[in-house]
Design a protein around this motif. Structure first.
Motif, PDB file in Angstrom:
ATOM      1  N   ASP B  41     -28.745 -46.113  85.553  1.00 32.77           N
ATOM      2  CA  ASP B  41     -27.647 -46.815  85.117  1.00 32.77           C
ATOM      3  C   ASP B  41     -27.626 -48.127  85.983  1.00 32.77           C
ATOM      4  O   ASP B  41     -28.238 -48.256  87.085  1.00 32.77           O
ATOM      5  CB  ASP B  41     -26.179 -46.177  86.061  1.00 32.77           C
ATOM      6  N   GLU B  42     -27.143 -49.086  85.120  1.00 29.03           N
ATOM      7  CA  GLU B  42     -26.958 -50.529  85.459  1.00 29.03           C
ATOM      8  C   GLU B  42     -25.808 -50.735  86.421  1.00 29.03           C
ATOM      9  O   GLU B  42     -24.758 -51.087  86.079  1.00 29.03           O
ATOM     10  CB  GLU B  42     -27.047 -51.441  84.258  1.00 29.03           C
ATOM     11  N   THR B  43     -25.691 -49.974  87.631  1.00 27.86           N
ATOM     12  CA  THR B  43     -24.582 -50.123  88.328  1.00 27.86           C
ATOM     13  C   THR B  43     -25.313 -50.486  89.902  1.00 27.86           C
ATOM     14  O   THR B  43     -26.310 -50.511  89.866  1.00 27.86           O
ATOM     15  CB  THR B  43     -23.843 -48.798  88.120  1.00 27.86           C
ATOM     16  N   PHE B  44     -24.156 -50.096  90.689  1.00 27.07           N
ATOM     17  CA  PHE B  44     -24.597 -50.473  92.455  1.00 27.07           C
ATOM     18  C   PHE B  44     -24.049 -49.412  93.124  1.00 27.07           C
ATOM     19  O   PHE B  44     -22.942 -48.852  92.791  1.00 27.07           O
ATOM     20  CB  PHE B  44     -24.185 -51.901  92.771  1.00 27.07           C
ATOM     21  N   ALA B  45     -24.865 -49.258  94.043  1.00 27.65           N
ATOM     22  CA  ALA B  45     -24.063 -48.407  95.364  1.00 27.65           C
ATOM     23  C   ALA B  45     -23.199 -49.318  96.338  1.00 27.65           C
ATOM     24  O   ALA B  45     -24.133 -50.449  96.578  1.00 27.65           O
ATOM     25  CB  ALA B  45     -25.290 -47.684  95.924  1.00 27.65           C
ATOM     26  N   GLU B  46     -22.219 -49.064  96.719  1.00 27.21           N
ATOM     27  CA  GLU B  46     -21.344 -49.852  97.271  1.00 27.21           C
ATOM     28  C   GLU B  46     -21.587 -49.368  98.705  1.00 27.21           C
ATOM     29  O   GLU B  46     -20.866 -48.128  99.079  1.00 27.21           O
ATOM     30  CB  GLU B  46     -19.938 -49.958  96.935  1.00 27.21           C
ATOM     31  N   HIS B 322     -21.878 -54.596 100.914  1.00 26.08           N
ATOM     32  CA  HIS B 322     -23.275 -54.327 100.751  1.00 26.08           C
ATOM     33  C   HIS B 322     -23.314 -53.430  99.297  1.00 26.08           C
ATOM     34  O   HIS B 322     -22.729 -52.624  99.050  1.00 26.08           O
ATOM     35  CB  HIS B 322     -23.852 -53.230 101.603  1.00 26.08           C
ATOM     36  N   HIS B 323     -23.921 -54.444  98.273  1.00 23.18           N
ATOM     37  CA  HIS B 323     -24.078 -53.583  97.072  1.00 23.18           C
ATOM     38  C   HIS B 323     -25.604 -53.678  96.665  1.00 23.18           C
ATOM     39  O   HIS B 323     -26.235 -54.531  96.619  1.00 23.18           O
ATOM     40  CB  HIS B 323     -23.300 -54.883  96.063  1.00 23.18           C
TER      41      HIS B 323
END
Lengths: 272, 331
Positions: B41-46, B322-323
């Motif tokens: 996925d084009e997403t991020f862990a926060e 933090h991403h």
């Protein structure tokens, strides 16, 4: 930058006080000013240039070449840098030093490391009486830092010691750690009479035997103490490779005392 | 799973406005954010800032060091319910420990230095001090410290003594077995990061677990990080809030395969199970390294191993500074 070298011209006819030859005192001085520093203790004025041939260099790295039992106060008040004495030292070597390293490549006279509070004093020969002890009139002896003696030490090593580490590779004289307040004294050889006499707290590691034992120390069993593993790792670089430190990593006998004083101190001997 | 058509839940099915047929076509291998057939996925862990410390626990044998470390880091999965998060970083050989015995390095994380000190003292006091033969030292060199032995010493009831060795103060606490040695203070950092995560979207529960186990194994080799959940894996990823007012977090139905028909599911129809790996680290870099390692392990296993996709959890960027973008971790 090379070391600043003081080469002894010959055995002086009076005792010298070398407490002026420290990195702090020599910093920023030119050759003339260094040579003019007073080092005599007698009626006749004696200056550094009279007693030594001076080669200018890094004042933080001082090398005194040619030892003599009349060289008192070597490294006294040292708080930084390094002083190496190639030979014998007189009395009061490293007195009240608080930092840096003083290395004596030979024997040291009495009162070495007197009231020191920091730094490292290494003596590759033997040390005299009152090693790391309290000066007359002072309430506490050594208050920090480390003293490592490769050979023997005289009487009353660590007298009134408050903090720090004294490591003696050989034997010690009578009353080691007398009136000790806290800290650690390590004696890998035998010692004289009554180790830990009137000690309140602190630790004495005794590798050998005492010529007379204080009855106010009470045997407190045999155990392997983890803290001694930490201590032996600290001692390894300070003492010769042949020093029998491993004996303290196994079972040891612990004697609590001195019950004639506070009684929270201990003398530890290898159990085997 | 951004390019996969989301289902619109029960309402969509009833009204016919949802996706009529699920997308079943496998992703093209190694195109865009696809690696080994795994859709990333084009997403991020926060993730969010935490206070962290490292401890070295030693014992006469590695078995007892493990027992102490495992016990001490038990029930430390989430600050929400446990007060702190903790885990085993790695095992240490005798040459790597202060006392020359085998040991284990554990990491502990909390939301503030005060919380960190409180929970670390409690855990060491209950689980290490009590464990035969153990000693406890700082495992992190730092100017910032929290108290440890300096508080635990009071268990000695006046018989404790301190010893300064090599400039560090150690407390010796007499215990029935012998003596417990503990460093007075231990290093800590406020640069630690908690909540790094990966969501593993797999074909079957068995395949998903096997792939996640492999990723965990690889990630555990990354220094200065721990995976605080059981076996490093979370099966019950949560969302913030709940229909019940007394719950601050509840099941993340968007990733529950059994709720795909009645929720705003984010799952590809091929996904039969989802697991999560949560990462805490002593720095943002260490968390990023761990995620990168896990991502690589999962894409190596690939679609053939049952990994359909990899995603990450975030809260829209509102929770933490933090991403960790999966796209950047792939490059």
């Amino acid at each position: 930058m090379t070391a600043m070298i003081f080469k002894l011209r010959g055995e002086p006819d009076q005792r010298l006080d070398l407490s002026a030859l420290t990195p702090k005192r020599l910093a920023g001085l030119d050759e003339a000013a260094v040579a003019a520093l007073p080092v005599g203790t007698g009626k006749a004025v004696l200056r550094a240039g009279d007693a030594f041939r001076v080669t200018m260099g890094d004042p933080a790295d001082i090398r005194i070449s040619g030892g003599c039992a009349r060289l008192d106060g070597v490294g006294a008040g040292l708080d930084r840098g390094r002083i190496t004495l190639e030979g014998e030292a007189g009395a009061y070597a490293g007195r009240a030093m608080s930092g840096g390293e003083l290395r004596i490549e030979g024997n040291a006279g009495p009162f070495a490391g007197l009231s020191m509070s920091g730094g490292l004093l290494r003596i590759t020969g033997n040390a005299g009486d009152f090693l790391g002890a309290a000066a007359t009139g002072e309430m506490t002896g050594m208050r920090g830092g480390t003293i490592a003696v490769t050979g023997r030490a005289g009487q009353r090593a660590g007298d009134r010691m408050r903090r720090g580490l004294i490591a003696i590779g050989g034997a010690a004289g009578d009353f080691p750690a007398s009136r000790m307040i806290a800290g650690t004294v390590v004696i890998l050889g035998d010692c004289g009479r009554l180790p830990g006499y009137l000690m309140k707290r602190g630790t004495v590691l005794l590798g050998g035997k005492a010529s007379a034992w204080n009855p106010t120390f009470l045997e407190s069993g045999t155990a392997a103490l983890t803290v001694l593993r930490l201590l032996t790792r600290e001692l390894k670089p300070l003492l010769p490779a042949t020093a029998p430190l491993a004996a303290f990593e196994g079972p040891v006998r612990r004697y609590a005392g001195d019950m004639a004083a506070l009684g929270k101190g201990e003398i530890i001997q290898p159990a085997t | 799973m951004s390019e996969l058509k989301p289902k619109t839940g029960l309402w969509g099915r009833l009204t016919g406005r949802g996706a009529a047929e699920p997308e079943t076509k496998p992703a093209d291998p190694d195109v865009g954010l696809v690696r080994g057939g795994v859709q990333v996925d084009e997403t991020f862990a926060e993730a969010f800032p935490m206070s962290g410390t490292a401890l070295i626990i030693t014992a006469p044998s590695i078995e007892w060091a493990r027992i102490a470390a495992t016990t001490m880091t038990g029930f430390a999965t989430s600050v929400i319910g446990c007060g702190c998060e903790a885990g085993i970083d790695r095992e240490l050989g005798p040459a790597e420990t202060p006392d020359g015995r085998p040991g284990v390095r554990v990491l502990v994380f909390a939301m503030s230095p005060a919380d960190l000190e409180k929970h670390t003292i409690n855990r060491v006091g209950q689980c290490v001090l009590t464990c035969p033969g153990t000693a406890c030292y700082s495992g992190l060199a730092s100017d910032e410290t929290i108290k440890l032995g300096a508080n635990l010493r009071y268990f000695g009831d006046g018989h404790q003594s301190s010893k300064v060795i090599g400039g560090k103060r150690y407390w010796r606490v007499p215990v029935m077995e012998g003596e417990f040695v503990c460093e007075a203070t231990v290093g800590m950092t406020t640069e630690a990061v908690g909540g790094g995560n990966l969501l593993i979207l797999g074909r079957t529960a068995a395949e998903t677990l096997a792939a996640t186990e492999a990723a965990v194994k690889a990630m555990r080799a990354v220094p200065d990080t721990v995976l605080p959940f059981p076996g490093g894996i979370v099966r019950s990823g949560s969302k913030v809030g709940s229909k019940y007012k007394f719950m601050i977090a509840s099941t993340n139905e968007a990733y529950c395969p059994t709720l795909r028909a009645i929720s705003n599911s984010k799952l590809d129809p091929r996904v039969g199970s989802v697991l999560e790996i949560v990462i805490d680290g002593l720095s943002a870099d260490s968390v990023a390294n761990s995620m990168r390692t896990g991502l690589a392990a999962l894409t190596d296993i690939g679609l053939k191993g049952g990994v359909i996709g990899v995603s990450a959890g975030n809260y829209g960027g509102k929770l933490g500074p933090h991403h960790f973008h999966l796209k950047e971790l792939m490059s």
